[in-house]
Enzyme design. Structure first.
Site, PDB file in Angstrom:
ATOM      1  N   ASP A  51       0.858  -1.190   0.000  1.00  0.00           N
ATOM      2  CA  ASP A  51       0.000   0.000   0.000  1.00  0.00           C
ATOM      3  C   ASP A  51       0.893   1.239   0.000  1.00  0.00           C
ATOM      4  OD1 ASP A  51       0.852  -0.580   2.677  1.00  0.00           O
ATOM      5  OD2 ASP A  51      -0.642   0.832   3.439  1.00  0.00           O
ATOM      6  N   GLU A  66       0.256  -0.851   5.743  1.00  0.00           N
ATOM      7  CA  GLU A  66       1.342  -0.259   6.521  1.00  0.00           C
ATOM      8  C   GLU A  66       1.143   1.231   6.736  1.00  0.00           C
ATOM      9  OE1 GLU A  66       5.247   1.393   7.669  1.00  0.00           O
ATOM     10  OE2 GLU A  66       4.066   1.903   5.922  1.00  0.00           O
TER      11      GLU A  66
END
Lengths: 479, 479
Positions: A103, A169
């Site tokens: 991400d 994250e």
């Protein structure tokens, strides 16, 4: 020590295929996998599927772990899967766990990007500009490029690889800690060491290995009085104002030159040993790099070593802002009824989050009592994460240092970081194995800023570095 | 003194037509004339046209002054017209200028209204609930009701009336000051006195006349250092943090119990005279009313007179908030590069805005220098308005007091207000005439809050009061 001829074949294959690797990174950057935005959640899943396709091509067996749902912007959203991969299971080889995330941070061209953030664009000096290029798509693809290069060049893969790639994250790694704890004795049970490639060189010229991170204790301090916001014309001068109290309290936390004034906070800071002192001498860091990063000359110290020690091995306290007060441009005459100031303490060995919290609470309560205010005080620690420090003499680090020498012809800097990467500590504690941070990008990559970039040089040499590290770790004496 | 029989006929007509007046107010409240919202600008114009229709019905000659455009939410918007009306021009009568505004504060039922804000709803105890009911549609319509009642009841109107109704009061009265200055010797040239009905009784039971307002000096104090926001993990402990500096500066402005610490600020506060002291004794105000308004018991003083004096005749300093820092819920580890704290000083006679600004600038610069910070300080006064105080012995006030006695059978409280109504001073300075504040609503009307209301009693008795005031002012010896 890894075989030089083998490594040279690997390097040569990587060099010849660099445009292919850049094209692969371009495909990944084109998927706006922003975990913080509900509207992009589908793209995060798309990015996960893109990686699964690559796992399949590379014969990596995998599980896409479903870690449930979250609430975001009032919607219940499925969390993106944590991709667990296994490449090889030869009992005669070491097993290395590599972590990364697929991400990215949000990005809008209006924020000031010089090119479309979701279109990887190479500039005249070889910088690959695009959101996620350096954080953390370049590094995770680097591991996969290295696997592919071994396959294509007919080189035996030196270790068993376990992969853990998450998609949250940038949004608090929801679901990750639980998964690591759950899989510690199953998927991760044979792991001998861990390598995370999700940080940066200290500067722009010299690779580093990172062996320490500061912890963080984040506080929310609320002062409340009136039941509703008041007009300062009508009520100014007749009530105890929560803002006045909060501002006075916050003025007692830290001096302009950064000394923390809360009693007890500095007591447990580890002494600087001579051995540690020595490591600072060779580090590639110049004050002008700090000044260029902060875009000003407002640095506290006029020398590099004090600056690095302040960032890495001493605590700091920063005031972030106030919730509930007037924060917009312009002039509003509100007298806010409830204000919550936020500050955080970056902690270092051997500070303990619980002790930090109790020192902060005690101090603020005592200082608040001195104000003689009729308002109410509430102190909360929103989160606390311990600092982390590893041994740079462990074989995992020694192997990585050897790999740096092979790829870059220099010894790496041994660095720590001022920020926290909580998964580091989770892996270390859950698996009880050494964790190494082995960055691919440079200090000026601008991971969370506009014009995030990864130099083509770092991407290609970084792919070599990750592969070489695995050869060196395979060859290392693990005793 | 006005003729009792005439007034009784007027009162009787008003009483008999009160449902008609409530229906008229309901029509006006139904037009959401929110001046702060570009999407409602058309409604502000609709409200202006609604008043023009009423002017026509009542044979009030008028001009709709075009005062240009403004930028709002990125759009260029036409400013609503300032309605100038003239009713009568008998050289043997006094000319009274009345001011009010036809725009309102925003309102959404989701904010917590107990009924639809744009639908005037009467509850079981006669409260007319709706946005703008009290601020300021009730009062402006009150003047027009009074004119209509005189016409319908066949009573000669006692004065020449000049009307000034604006549509931007809730958004800084854009265009108004220039218009007043421009029209001072034209449209307003024969005005003998001014009456503004746009404030409130002190409490809920007793009418008042208002003869003073505090001024305001609003400051924006900016501390800047780094060229961009920084991550506190990476940079905490190595740079001078603008938030730390700003918080320390702001902690030196005022004590928790409201004492202003800036040298020179308190020097010019007018002494409390015995005459003024006397006026506080009869004022209808109880501490529990303050506590009910602030919804807490965090009042600074335990007696009414000190509280009122602190609100009306002593300066106060309130800190409103910080622009540029983290202000959202949750935890963000930003180290803001440029923060602007906002505070304001409510000023009283004989404080001078220019001197206030120079005291503030001098003090903050000296205190900032003591910090030894490498950051930069900038102090701006965003706006300064002088305090206003009028003589409660002027014939304009004496007439209004007489009118209160006729309508309410009691002497009014003589009050001041803690806030500022800048147009008051503009009228006084531009026309050089006495200005009276003659409120219609009660202290608990909640002008800018949810469930704004005007009691039917106040609306109907207020209509009588405005008319009676004109009779008393006509009869007053204006020497």
């Amino acid at each position: 020590m890894a075989n030089t001829e083998t490594l040279n074949r690997f390097f040569s294959y990587v060099d010849q295929n660099q445009d292919h690797y850049v094209a692969r990174l371009r495909e990944a950057v084109a998927i706006p996998s922003v975990s913080a935005d509900a509207d992009h959640r589908e793209d995060v899943f798309r990015m996960g599927n893109w990686l699964i396709e690559l796992f399949k091509q590379l014969n990596i067996s995998y599980e896409a772990a479903d870690v449930g749902t979250q609430m975001l912007d009032g919607k219940t959203l499925k969390l993106p899967p944590i991709l667990l991969g296994t490449y090889g299971n030869d009992p005669n080889k070491k097993t290395i766990l590599v972590y990364g995330h697929y991400d990215v941070q949000p990005a809008l061209i209006e924020d000031g990007w010089s090119s479309e953030p979701w279109k990887l664009t190479e500039d005249s000096i070889g910088r690959l500009v695009g959101r996620g290029s350096s954080d953390d798509k370049g590094p995770i693809i680097g591991w996969l490029n290295a696997i592919e290069a071994h396959q294509k060049a007919g080189i035996e893969f030196p270790v068993n690889l376990k992969i853990c790639f998450e998609g949250m994250e940038e949004s608090g790694s929801e679901g990750l800690d639980d998964l690591i704890l759950r899989e510690a004795n199953r998927y991760f049970k044979d792991v001998d060491a861990v390598c995370i490639s999700d940080n940066y060189w200290l500067g722009v010229t010299k690779p580093c290995l990172t062996y320490g991170l500061r912890g963080i204790s984040y506080f929310k301090v609320t002062v409340s009085g009136p039941g509703r916001d008041l007009h300062s014309g009508v009520f100014g001068g007749t009530v105890y104002e929560p803002m006045t109290d909060l501002i006075i309290l916050f003025s007692k936390l830290v001096t302009p030159d950064g000394k923390i004034l809360i009693p007890g906070i500095n007591d447990d800071v580890a002494e600087l040993t001579n051995e540690e002192k020595e490591t600072y001498k060779s580090i590639d860091f110049k004050l002008h790099e700090l000044q260029s990063a902060i875009e000003s000359q407002t640095n506290l110290f006029d020398n590099e070593i004090q600056t690095l020690q302040a960032r890495w091995r001493y605590p700091s306290l920063s005031i972030h802002g106030i919730e509930g007060a007037f924060s917009a441009p312009g002039a509003k005459t509100v007298l806010p009824c409830k204000v919550s100031g936020k500050f955080s303490i970056r902690s270092v060995p051997n500070m303990d989050p619980d002790k930090i919290t109790s020192c902060v609470e005690k101090f603020l309560k005592e200082e608040f009592a001195k104000l003689g205010s009729k308002n109410k005080l509430n102190v909360e620690c929103l989160h606390g994460a311990k600092s982390w420090v590893s041994s740079p003499n462990h074989w995992n680090f020694v192997a990585a240092a050897e790999a740096v020498e092979k790829v870059f012809n220099c010894k790496p800097d041994m660095t720590r970081e001022g920020g926290s990467i909580p998964v580091t500590l989770t892996f270390q504690d859950a698996l009880n194995k050494n964790v190494l941070l082995l960055p691919m990008g440079r200090g000026d990559d601008g991971a969370h800023s506009t014009n995030e970039k990864l130099d083509r040089f770092n991407y290609i040499q970084g792919t070599k570095l990750l592969g070489t590290y695995l050869h060196e770790v395979a060859a290392a004496k693990s005793t």
